[in-house]
Design a protein around this motif. Structure first.
Motif, PDB file in Angstrom:
ATOM      1  N   VAL A   1      57.162  39.193  40.856  1.00 38.19           N
ATOM      2  CA  VAL A   1      57.362  39.380  39.416  1.00 38.19           C
ATOM      3  C   VAL A   1      56.123  38.971  38.635  1.00 38.19           C
ATOM      4  O   VAL A   1      55.273  38.252  39.125  1.00 38.19           O
ATOM      5  CB  VAL A   1      58.583  38.578  38.913  1.00 38.19           C
ATOM      6  CG1 VAL A   1      59.865  39.082  39.547  1.00 38.19           C
ATOM      7  CG2 VAL A   1      58.393  37.094  39.169  1.00 38.19           C
ATOM      8  N   ARG A   2      56.073  39.427  37.402  1.00 37.99           N
ATOM      9  CA  ARG A   2      54.984  39.040  36.498  1.00 37.99           C
ATOM     10  C   ARG A   2      55.240  37.631  35.971  1.00 37.99           C
ATOM     11  O   ARG A   2      56.372  37.225  35.800  1.00 37.99           O
ATOM     12  CB  ARG A   2      54.896  39.998  35.315  1.00 37.99           C
ATOM     13  CG  ARG A   2      54.462  41.367  35.719  1.00 37.99           C
ATOM     14  CD  ARG A   2      54.211  42.197  34.488  1.00 37.99           C
ATOM     15  NE  ARG A   2      54.886  43.479  34.643  1.00 37.99           N
ATOM     16  CZ  ARG A   2      55.169  44.294  33.662  1.00 37.99           C
ATOM     17  NH1 ARG A   2      54.872  43.989  32.423  1.00 37.99           N
ATOM     18  NH2 ARG A   2      55.753  45.439  33.907  1.00 37.99           N
ATOM     19  N   MET A   3      54.140  36.935  35.690  1.00 36.44           N
ATOM     20  CA  MET A   3      54.282  35.580  35.120  1.00 36.44           C
ATOM     21  C   MET A   3      54.241  35.644  33.608  1.00 36.44           C
ATOM     22  O   MET A   3      53.745  36.535  33.018  1.00 36.44           O
ATOM     23  CB  MET A   3      53.169  34.668  35.608  1.00 36.44           C
ATOM     24  CG  MET A   3      53.255  34.411  37.076  1.00 36.44           C
ATOM     25  SD  MET A   3      52.200  33.075  37.647  1.00 36.44           S
ATOM     26  CE  MET A   3      50.600  33.572  37.155  1.00 36.44           C
TER      27      MET A   3
ATOM     28  N   GLY B   1      48.236  37.362  37.658  1.00 33.74           N
ATOM     29  CA  GLY B   1      49.419  37.025  36.868  1.00 33.74           C
ATOM     30  C   GLY B   1      50.744  37.428  37.472  1.00 33.74           C
ATOM     31  O   GLY B   1      51.661  37.826  36.752  1.00 33.74           O
ATOM     32  N   ILE B   2      50.876  37.300  38.794  1.00 32.73           N
ATOM     33  CA  ILE B   2      52.147  37.596  39.450  1.00 32.73           C
ATOM     34  C   ILE B   2      52.517  36.455  40.388  1.00 32.73           C
ATOM     35  O   ILE B   2      51.678  35.628  40.726  1.00 32.73           O
ATOM     36  CB  ILE B   2      52.103  38.934  40.222  1.00 32.73           C
ATOM     37  CG1 ILE B   2      51.011  38.935  41.294  1.00 32.73           C
ATOM     38  CG2 ILE B   2      51.937  40.097  39.268  1.00 32.73           C
ATOM     39  CD1 ILE B   2      50.942  40.204  42.122  1.00 32.73           C
ATOM     40  N   ARG B   3      53.785  36.415  40.786  1.00 39.08           N
ATOM     41  CA  ARG B   3      54.250  35.381  41.716  1.00 39.08           C
ATOM     42  C   ARG B   3      55.412  35.917  42.541  1.00 39.08           C
ATOM     43  O   ARG B   3      56.031  36.917  42.184  1.00 39.08           O
ATOM     44  CB  ARG B   3      54.665  34.126  40.974  1.00 39.08           C
ATOM     45  CG  ARG B   3      55.928  34.281  40.153  1.00 39.08           C
ATOM     46  CD  ARG B   3      56.311  33.001  39.417  1.00 39.08           C
ATOM     47  NE  ARG B   3      57.497  33.203  38.609  1.00 39.08           N
ATOM     48  CZ  ARG B   3      58.749  33.046  39.029  1.00 39.08           C
ATOM     49  NH1 ARG B   3      58.980  32.669  40.270  1.00 39.08           N
ATOM     50  NH2 ARG B   3      59.772  33.258  38.230  1.00 39.08           N
TER      51      ARG B   3
ATOM     52  N   ALA C   1      56.555  43.214  39.309  1.00 37.18           N
ATOM     53  CA  ALA C   1      55.120  43.493  39.249  1.00 37.18           C
ATOM     54  C   ALA C   1      54.841  44.880  39.795  1.00 37.18           C
ATOM     55  O   ALA C   1      55.454  45.301  40.774  1.00 37.18           O
ATOM     56  CB  ALA C   1      54.346  42.451  40.044  1.00 37.18           C
TER      57      ALA C   1
ATOM     58  N   ARG D   1      47.667  34.645  41.503  1.00 31.46           N
ATOM     59  CA  ARG D   1      47.400  33.827  40.311  1.00 31.46           C
ATOM     60  C   ARG D   1      46.415  34.523  39.386  1.00 31.46           C
ATOM     61  O   ARG D   1      46.614  34.560  38.170  1.00 31.46           O
ATOM     62  CB  ARG D   1      46.867  32.454  40.731  1.00 31.46           C
ATOM     63  CG  ARG D   1      46.496  31.564  39.591  1.00 31.46           C
ATOM     64  CD  ARG D   1      47.733  31.128  38.839  1.00 31.46           C
ATOM     65  NE  ARG D   1      47.356  30.262  37.737  1.00 31.46           N
ATOM     66  CZ  ARG D   1      47.943  30.253  36.569  1.00 31.46           C
ATOM     67  NH1 ARG D   1      48.974  31.036  36.343  1.00 31.46           N
ATOM     68  NH2 ARG D   1      47.540  29.460  35.626  1.00 31.46           N
TER      69      ARG D   1
ATOM     70  N   GLU E   1      60.226  44.709  31.025  1.00 31.25           N
ATOM     71  CA  GLU E   1      58.837  44.396  30.684  1.00 31.25           C
ATOM     72  C   GLU E   1      58.676  42.894  30.513  1.00 31.25           C
ATOM     73  O   GLU E   1      59.647  42.167  30.340  1.00 31.25           O
ATOM     74  CB  GLU E   1      58.441  45.093  29.378  1.00 31.25           C
ATOM     75  CG  GLU E   1      58.403  46.595  29.447  1.00 31.25           C
ATOM     76  CD  GLU E   1      57.281  47.120  30.319  1.00 31.25           C
ATOM     77  OE1 GLU E   1      56.218  46.480  30.375  1.00 31.25           O
ATOM     78  OE2 GLU E   1      57.473  48.166  30.957  1.00 31.25           O
ATOM     79  N   GLY E   2      57.432  42.438  30.564  1.00 30.78           N
ATOM     80  CA  GLY E   2      57.102  41.048  30.276  1.00 30.78           C
ATOM     81  C   GLY E   2      57.323  40.115  31.454  1.00 30.78           C
ATOM     82  O   GLY E   2      57.451  40.534  32.605  1.00 30.78           O
ATOM     83  N   SER E   3      57.374  38.838  31.157  1.00 28.47           N
ATOM     84  CA  SER E   3      57.535  37.802  32.170  1.00 28.47           C
ATOM     85  C   SER E   3      58.852  37.967  32.922  1.00 28.47           C
ATOM     86  O   SER E   3      59.898  38.155  32.314  1.00 28.47           O
ATOM     87  CB  SER E   3      57.496  36.425  31.504  1.00 28.47           C
ATOM     88  OG  SER E   3      57.629  35.419  32.465  1.00 28.47           O
ATOM     89  N   GLY E   4      58.770  37.924  34.231  1.00 28.96           N
ATOM     90  CA  GLY E   4      59.967  38.067  35.063  1.00 28.96           C
ATOM     91  C   GLY E   4      60.262  39.494  35.473  1.00 28.96           C
ATOM     92  O   GLY E   4      61.154  39.733  36.286  1.00 28.96           O
TER      93      GLY E   4
END
Length: 154
Positions: free
Chosen positions: A152-154, A103-105, A42, A100, A36-39
């Motif tokens: 992944v999520r940012m 919230g993903i990259r 997605a 963007r 979960e969370g950043s990284g």
């Protein structure tokens, strides 16, 4: 015969591997990503939303709004614009406008930004659409697997 008495291969075939008691872990676990969370990997909804936003920008805002091209008559123009913006934006910032907003990259498997060859391969296969619709248990489409990337999520 109840479902508890069915052979294991039947359970796997009928209900998927998780119903047979096989734990594959969470998406991204094999890649060393957090759950979960950043990284974290997605989800499909965010990725689908991002590509719809990007396609609308390329089709209606740029192709029709700025260039005056009818996207229905000249379908290759919005696709070329989509490919160009994806190459430019993912290659420089690691994300498109839609990514963007949601919230993903795109990340290389080592966690950094993907290189130019990886971005080009990923974009080409993404424009073909079919590779993006086939994904593995880590929710990576064939275009991401070929480019050694993950969203992944940012």
């Amino acid at each position: 015969m109840s479902s508890r008495q069915q052979p294991r291969w039947t359970q796997t075939w009928l209900g998927g591997v998780r119903s047979a008691g096989i734990d594959l872990g969470y998406p991204g676990e094999r890649l060393g990503l957090p759950e979960e969370g950043s990284g974290a990997v997605a989800g499909f909804g965010r990725r689908l939303g991002a590509i719809v936003i990007d396609w609308l920008i390329c089709t209606w805002a740029i192709a029709q709004g700025f260039l005056g091209v009818d996207p229905v008559e000249r379908g290759w123009v919005p696709l070329a614009i989509f490919a160009g913006t994806t190459l430019l934006l993912v290659g420089t910032m690691g994300m498109t406008f839609g990514m963007r907003l949601l919230g993903i990259r795109v990340a290389a498997l080592d966690g950094g930004r993907p290189g130019p060859v990886a971005v080009a391969v990923r974009t080409l296969l993404l424009c073909l659409a079919v590779p993006a619709l086939i994904w593995d248990r880590d929710q990576r489409g064939l275009h991401d697997r070929a480019a050694n990337t993950v969203v992944v999520r940012m």
